[in-house]
Design a protein around this motif. Structure first.
Motif, mmCIF file in Angstrom:
data_model
loop_
_atom_site.group_PDB
_atom_site.id
_atom_site.type_symbol
_atom_site.label_atom_id
_atom_site.label_comp_id
_atom_site.label_asym_id
_atom_site.label_seq_id
_atom_site.Cartn_x
_atom_site.Cartn_y
_atom_site.Cartn_z
ATOM 1 N N HIS A 1 0.721 -1.079 0.158
ATOM 2 C CA HIS A 1 -0.057 -0.117 0.017
ATOM 3 C C HIS A 1 0.978 1.341 0.134
ATOM 4 O O HIS A 1 0.545 2.265 -0.781
ATOM 5 N N GLN B 1 1.954 4.392 -3.326
ATOM 6 C CA GLN B 1 1.735 5.930 -3.208
ATOM 7 C C GLN B 1 2.719 6.400 -3.636
ATOM 8 O O GLN B 1 2.830 7.637 -3.824
ATOM 9 N N THR C 1 4.913 8.078 -6.559
ATOM 10 C CA THR C 1 4.431 9.040 -7.799
ATOM 11 C C THR C 1 5.811 9.117 -8.560
ATOM 12 O O THR C 1 6.692 9.650 -8.167
ATOM 13 N N ASN D 1 1.330 5.746 -10.632
ATOM 14 C CA ASN D 1 1.432 4.803 -9.687
ATOM 15 C C ASN D 1 1.711 3.538 -9.961
ATOM 16 O O ASN D 1 0.943 2.976 -10.661
#
Length: 291
Positions: free
Chosen positions: A47, A51, A53, A119
Protein backbone atom coordinates in the motif's frame (compact mmCIF):
# COMPACT_ATOMS: atom_id res chain seq x y z
CA UNK A 1 -17.11 -33.88 55.97
CA UNK A 2 -16.53 -36.14 52.94
CA UNK A 3 -19.21 -34.25 50.97
CA UNK A 4 -17.54 -30.90 51.74
CA UNK A 5 -14.13 -32.24 50.69
CA UNK A 6 -15.54 -33.65 47.42
CA UNK A 7 -17.24 -30.34 46.72
CA UNK A 8 -13.95 -28.52 47.35
CA UNK A 9 -12.06 -30.90 45.07
CA UNK A 10 -14.66 -30.49 42.32
CA UNK A 11 -14.51 -26.69 42.59
CA UNK A 12 -10.70 -26.83 42.49
CA UNK A 13 -10.81 -29.07 39.41
CA UNK A 14 -13.21 -26.73 37.58
CA UNK A 15 -10.96 -23.78 38.46
CA UNK A 16 -7.96 -25.71 37.09
CA UNK A 17 -9.80 -26.49 33.84
CA UNK A 18 -10.90 -22.87 33.52
CA UNK A 19 -7.33 -21.59 33.89
CA UNK A 20 -6.10 -24.09 31.28
CA UNK A 21 -8.82 -23.09 28.79
CA UNK A 22 -8.16 -19.40 29.42
CA UNK A 23 -4.41 -19.72 28.94
CA UNK A 24 -4.89 -21.75 25.75
CA UNK A 25 -7.42 -19.24 24.40
CA UNK A 26 -5.20 -16.21 25.13
CA UNK A 27 -2.07 -17.78 23.67
CA UNK A 28 -3.85 -19.01 20.52
CA UNK A 29 -5.54 -15.62 20.11
CA UNK A 30 -2.17 -13.84 20.24
CA UNK A 31 -0.73 -16.33 17.74
CA UNK A 32 -3.72 -15.75 15.47
CA UNK A 33 -3.30 -11.98 15.62
CA UNK A 34 0.40 -12.41 14.86
CA UNK A 35 -0.48 -14.63 11.90
CA UNK A 36 -2.95 -12.00 10.72
CA UNK A 37 -0.22 -9.35 10.91
CA UNK A 38 2.15 -11.54 8.90
CA UNK A 39 -0.50 -12.15 6.23
CA UNK A 40 -1.26 -8.45 5.94
CA UNK A 41 2.32 -7.18 6.36
CA UNK A 42 2.91 -7.41 2.61
CA UNK A 43 -0.39 -5.63 1.92
CA UNK A 44 0.62 -2.76 4.20
CA UNK A 45 4.06 -2.54 2.57
CA UNK A 46 2.50 -2.72 -0.91
CA UNK A 47 0.00 0.00 0.00
CA UNK A 48 2.79 2.43 0.90
CA UNK A 49 4.88 1.48 -2.14
CA UNK A 50 1.97 2.18 -4.45
CA UNK A 51 1.72 5.72 -3.08
CA UNK A 52 5.09 6.56 -4.69
CA UNK A 53 4.44 8.80 -7.70
CA UNK A 54 6.51 8.87 -10.88
CA UNK A 55 5.95 12.10 -12.83
CA UNK A 56 6.65 12.28 -16.55
CA UNK A 57 6.96 15.94 -17.62
CA UNK A 58 6.03 16.69 -21.22
CA UNK A 59 7.41 19.35 -23.56
CA UNK A 60 5.11 22.13 -24.69
CA UNK A 61 5.61 20.88 -28.25
CA UNK A 62 4.03 17.52 -27.40
CA UNK A 63 0.92 16.81 -29.48
CA UNK A 64 -2.34 15.66 -27.93
CA UNK A 65 -2.22 12.43 -29.93
CA UNK A 66 1.27 11.64 -28.64
CA UNK A 67 0.23 12.36 -25.04
CA UNK A 68 -2.88 10.16 -25.30
CA UNK A 69 -0.91 7.32 -26.89
CA UNK A 70 1.72 7.48 -24.15
CA UNK A 71 -0.89 7.57 -21.40
CA UNK A 72 -2.78 4.65 -22.96
CA UNK A 73 0.36 2.52 -23.40
CA UNK A 74 1.38 3.21 -19.79
CA UNK A 75 -2.11 2.37 -18.46
CA UNK A 76 -1.97 -0.99 -20.29
CA UNK A 77 1.50 -1.82 -18.92
CA UNK A 78 1.84 -4.65 -16.39
CA UNK A 79 3.79 -2.47 -13.95
CA UNK A 80 1.40 0.51 -13.81
CA UNK A 81 -1.46 0.62 -11.31
CA UNK A 82 -2.90 4.01 -12.33
CA UNK A 83 -2.17 7.03 -14.52
CA UNK A 84 -3.30 10.62 -14.22
CA UNK A 85 -2.77 13.36 -16.80
CA UNK A 86 -2.19 16.77 -15.18
CA UNK A 87 -2.33 19.80 -17.47
CA UNK A 88 -0.14 22.81 -16.75
CA UNK A 89 -3.27 24.85 -15.98
CA UNK A 90 -4.44 22.30 -13.41
CA UNK A 91 -0.97 22.13 -11.88
CA UNK A 92 -0.97 25.94 -11.59
CA UNK A 93 -4.36 25.86 -9.81
CA UNK A 94 -3.08 23.25 -7.34
CA UNK A 95 0.09 25.25 -6.65
CA UNK A 96 -1.95 28.41 -6.25
CA UNK A 97 -4.27 26.79 -3.70
CA UNK A 98 -1.32 25.35 -1.76
CA UNK A 99 0.64 28.61 -1.60
CA UNK A 100 -2.36 30.89 -1.30
CA UNK A 101 -1.14 33.28 -4.00
CA UNK A 102 -1.15 33.51 -7.79
CA UNK A 103 2.51 33.20 -8.85
CA UNK A 104 1.57 33.79 -12.51
CA UNK A 105 0.72 37.45 -11.73
CA UNK A 106 4.39 38.04 -10.90
CA UNK A 107 5.81 36.02 -13.78
CA UNK A 108 3.27 36.92 -16.41
CA UNK A 109 3.19 33.35 -17.76
CA UNK A 110 2.77 29.73 -16.63
CA UNK A 111 6.23 28.07 -16.26
CA UNK A 112 4.79 24.65 -15.39
CA UNK A 113 4.61 21.70 -17.76
CA UNK A 114 1.96 19.18 -18.68
CA UNK A 115 2.66 15.88 -16.97
CA UNK A 116 1.51 12.31 -16.44
CA UNK A 117 1.56 10.94 -12.88
CA UNK A 118 2.15 7.21 -12.53
CA UNK A 119 1.51 4.96 -9.55
CA UNK A 120 3.28 1.64 -10.04
CA UNK A 121 2.33 -1.77 -8.72
CA UNK A 122 4.22 -2.57 -5.52
CA UNK A 123 6.43 -5.30 -6.98
CA UNK A 124 7.83 -2.83 -9.53
CA UNK A 125 8.71 -0.04 -7.07
CA UNK A 126 12.43 -0.70 -7.19
CA UNK A 127 15.37 1.46 -8.25
CA UNK A 128 16.12 -0.79 -11.23
CA UNK A 129 12.57 -0.79 -12.55
CA UNK A 130 12.17 2.96 -12.09
CA UNK A 131 15.38 3.55 -14.04
CA UNK A 132 14.07 1.37 -16.89
CA UNK A 133 10.78 3.27 -16.94
CA UNK A 134 12.64 6.60 -16.98
CA UNK A 135 14.91 5.53 -19.86
CA UNK A 136 11.95 4.26 -21.86
CA UNK A 137 9.98 7.49 -21.31
CA UNK A 138 12.96 9.76 -22.05
CA UNK A 139 13.55 7.97 -25.35
CA UNK A 140 10.46 9.76 -26.65
CA UNK A 141 11.35 13.20 -28.03
CA UNK A 142 8.31 14.93 -26.51
CA UNK A 143 9.21 13.91 -22.90
CA UNK A 144 11.21 16.57 -21.05
CA UNK A 145 11.95 14.88 -17.72
CA UNK A 146 11.03 11.98 -15.44
CA UNK A 147 10.91 12.68 -11.71
CA UNK A 148 10.58 10.40 -8.66
CA UNK A 149 11.97 10.20 -5.14
CA UNK A 150 14.67 7.55 -5.47
CA UNK A 151 15.90 8.01 -1.87
CA UNK A 152 12.40 7.33 -0.56
CA UNK A 153 12.12 4.18 -2.69
CA UNK A 154 15.46 2.84 -1.39
CA UNK A 155 14.56 3.67 2.21
CA UNK A 156 11.16 2.02 1.86
CA UNK A 157 12.53 -1.18 0.33
CA UNK A 158 15.29 -1.44 2.96
CA UNK A 159 12.80 -0.93 5.80
CA UNK A 160 10.42 -3.54 4.34
CA UNK A 161 13.25 -6.11 4.30
CA UNK A 162 14.22 -5.30 7.90
CA UNK A 163 10.63 -5.40 9.15
CA UNK A 164 9.97 -8.71 7.35
CA UNK A 165 13.04 -10.27 8.98
CA UNK A 166 12.10 -9.15 12.50
CA UNK A 167 8.47 -10.21 12.03
CA UNK A 168 9.68 -13.73 11.21
CA UNK A 169 11.98 -13.72 14.26
CA UNK A 170 9.15 -12.52 16.53
CA UNK A 171 6.83 -15.14 15.06
CA UNK A 172 9.28 -17.90 15.94
CA UNK A 173 9.78 -16.52 19.46
CA UNK A 174 6.05 -16.09 20.13
CA UNK A 175 5.31 -19.59 18.81
CA UNK A 176 7.91 -21.05 21.20
CA UNK A 177 6.48 -19.01 24.11
CA UNK A 178 2.97 -20.17 23.21
CA UNK A 179 3.99 -23.82 23.24
CA UNK A 180 5.78 -23.39 26.59
CA UNK A 181 2.83 -21.58 28.22
CA UNK A 182 0.25 -24.12 27.08
CA UNK A 183 2.60 -26.94 28.05
CA UNK A 184 3.02 -25.46 31.56
CA UNK A 185 -0.76 -25.15 32.03
CA UNK A 186 -1.33 -28.75 30.91
CA UNK A 187 1.48 -30.05 33.11
CA UNK A 188 -0.02 -28.31 36.15
CA UNK A 189 -3.42 -29.89 35.51
CA UNK A 190 -1.83 -33.34 35.09
CA UNK A 191 0.39 -32.76 38.15
CA UNK A 192 -2.74 -32.42 40.30
CA UNK A 193 -3.64 -36.03 39.38
CA UNK A 194 -0.18 -37.57 39.61
CA UNK A 195 -1.20 -39.88 42.49
CA UNK A 196 -4.21 -41.10 40.51
CA UNK A 197 -1.90 -41.89 37.60
CA UNK A 198 0.48 -43.84 39.81
CA UNK A 199 -2.39 -45.71 41.54
CA UNK A 200 -3.81 -46.81 38.17
CA UNK A 201 -0.35 -47.95 37.12
CA UNK A 202 0.13 -49.94 40.33
CA UNK A 203 -3.11 -51.90 39.82
CA UNK A 204 -1.94 -53.00 36.37
CA UNK A 205 -3.29 -50.39 33.94
CA UNK A 206 -1.19 -49.93 30.82
CA UNK A 207 0.43 -46.58 30.00
CA UNK A 208 -1.77 -46.18 26.94
CA UNK A 209 -4.92 -46.85 28.98
CA UNK A 210 -3.86 -44.27 31.61
CA UNK A 211 -2.93 -41.62 29.07
CA UNK A 212 -6.13 -41.94 27.05
CA UNK A 213 -8.60 -40.06 29.33
CA UNK A 214 -6.05 -37.34 30.10
CA UNK A 215 -5.32 -36.78 26.40
CA UNK A 216 -9.02 -36.71 25.48
CA UNK A 217 -9.76 -34.27 28.30
CA UNK A 218 -6.87 -31.98 27.26
CA UNK A 219 -7.93 -32.10 23.60
CA UNK A 220 -11.46 -31.05 24.62
CA UNK A 221 -10.00 -28.17 26.62
CA UNK A 222 -7.79 -27.28 23.64
CA UNK A 223 -10.81 -27.25 21.32
CA UNK A 224 -12.77 -25.00 23.69
CA UNK A 225 -9.78 -22.66 24.05
CA UNK A 226 -9.27 -22.62 20.26
CA UNK A 227 -12.95 -21.78 19.64
CA UNK A 228 -12.76 -18.87 22.12
CA UNK A 229 -9.55 -17.65 20.43
CA UNK A 230 -11.15 -17.90 16.97
CA UNK A 231 -14.16 -15.88 18.10
CA UNK A 232 -11.82 -13.14 19.32
CA UNK A 233 -9.79 -13.37 16.11
CA UNK A 234 -12.97 -13.09 14.01
CA UNK A 235 -13.86 -9.88 15.86
CA UNK A 236 -10.36 -8.49 15.14
CA UNK A 237 -10.68 -9.40 11.43
CA UNK A 238 -14.12 -7.79 11.20
CA UNK A 239 -13.11 -4.49 12.81
CA UNK A 240 -9.74 -4.50 11.05
CA UNK A 241 -11.45 -4.80 7.68
CA UNK A 242 -13.95 -2.10 8.66
CA UNK A 243 -11.25 0.31 9.94
CA UNK A 244 -8.72 -0.27 7.13
CA UNK A 245 -10.80 -1.09 4.02
CA UNK A 246 -7.86 -0.21 1.74
CA UNK A 247 -5.98 -3.29 3.00
CA UNK A 248 -8.79 -5.60 1.82
CA UNK A 249 -8.19 -8.04 4.67
CA UNK A 250 -11.08 -10.30 3.65
CA UNK A 251 -10.05 -10.39 -0.01
CA UNK A 252 -7.77 -13.42 0.49
CA UNK A 253 -10.43 -15.60 2.10
CA UNK A 254 -8.41 -18.78 1.58
CA UNK A 255 -5.54 -17.36 3.65
CA UNK A 256 -7.92 -16.22 6.41
CA UNK A 257 -9.65 -19.62 6.54
CA UNK A 258 -6.23 -21.35 6.52
CA UNK A 259 -5.15 -19.18 9.48
CA UNK A 260 -8.30 -20.09 11.44
CA UNK A 261 -7.82 -23.80 10.68
CA UNK A 262 -4.12 -23.57 11.68
CA UNK A 263 -5.00 -21.93 15.03
CA UNK A 264 -7.65 -24.59 15.70
CA UNK A 265 -5.31 -27.48 14.84
CA UNK A 266 -2.50 -25.88 16.84
CA UNK A 267 -4.72 -25.88 19.93
CA UNK A 268 -5.33 -29.63 19.50
CA UNK A 269 -1.74 -30.57 18.62
CA UNK A 270 -0.08 -28.61 21.43
CA UNK A 271 -2.50 -29.90 24.11
CA UNK A 272 -2.12 -33.49 22.87
CA UNK A 273 1.67 -33.30 22.78
CA UNK A 274 1.91 -31.54 26.18
CA UNK A 275 -0.42 -34.06 27.85
CA UNK A 276 1.48 -36.97 26.34
CA UNK A 277 4.78 -35.65 27.73
CA UNK A 278 3.31 -34.76 31.14
CA UNK A 279 1.64 -38.15 31.69
CA UNK A 280 4.76 -39.97 30.43
CA UNK A 281 6.86 -38.09 32.97
CA UNK A 282 4.69 -39.09 35.94
CA UNK A 283 4.32 -42.65 34.66
CA UNK A 284 8.10 -43.02 34.64
CA UNK A 285 8.58 -41.63 38.17
CA UNK A 286 8.81 -43.79 41.26
CA UNK A 287 6.19 -43.38 43.96
CA UNK A 288 8.50 -41.58 46.40
CA UNK A 289 9.44 -39.08 43.64
CA UNK A 290 5.84 -37.86 43.35
CA UNK A 291 6.05 -35.93 46.65
Amino acid sequence: MSYTFDKYQKRKLISSYFSVVLSIALVLFLLGVLGLLIINAKKVADHFKEQVTVTIYLKDTAKDVEIKQLEKSLAMSDFVKSTNYVSKEKAADVLKSENGEDFMQFLGFNPLQNSIDLNLKADFVTTEKLEDISKDALSKNFVAEVSYDNDLVNLMNNNVKKISFWVLVLSAVFTLIAVLLINSSIRLSVYAKRFTIKTMQMVGATKRFIRKPFIFKSIRLGVIGAIIALVGLAVVVYYGNKTFPELEILKDQILIVSLFVAVFLLGIIITWFSTFLATSRFLNLKTDQLY
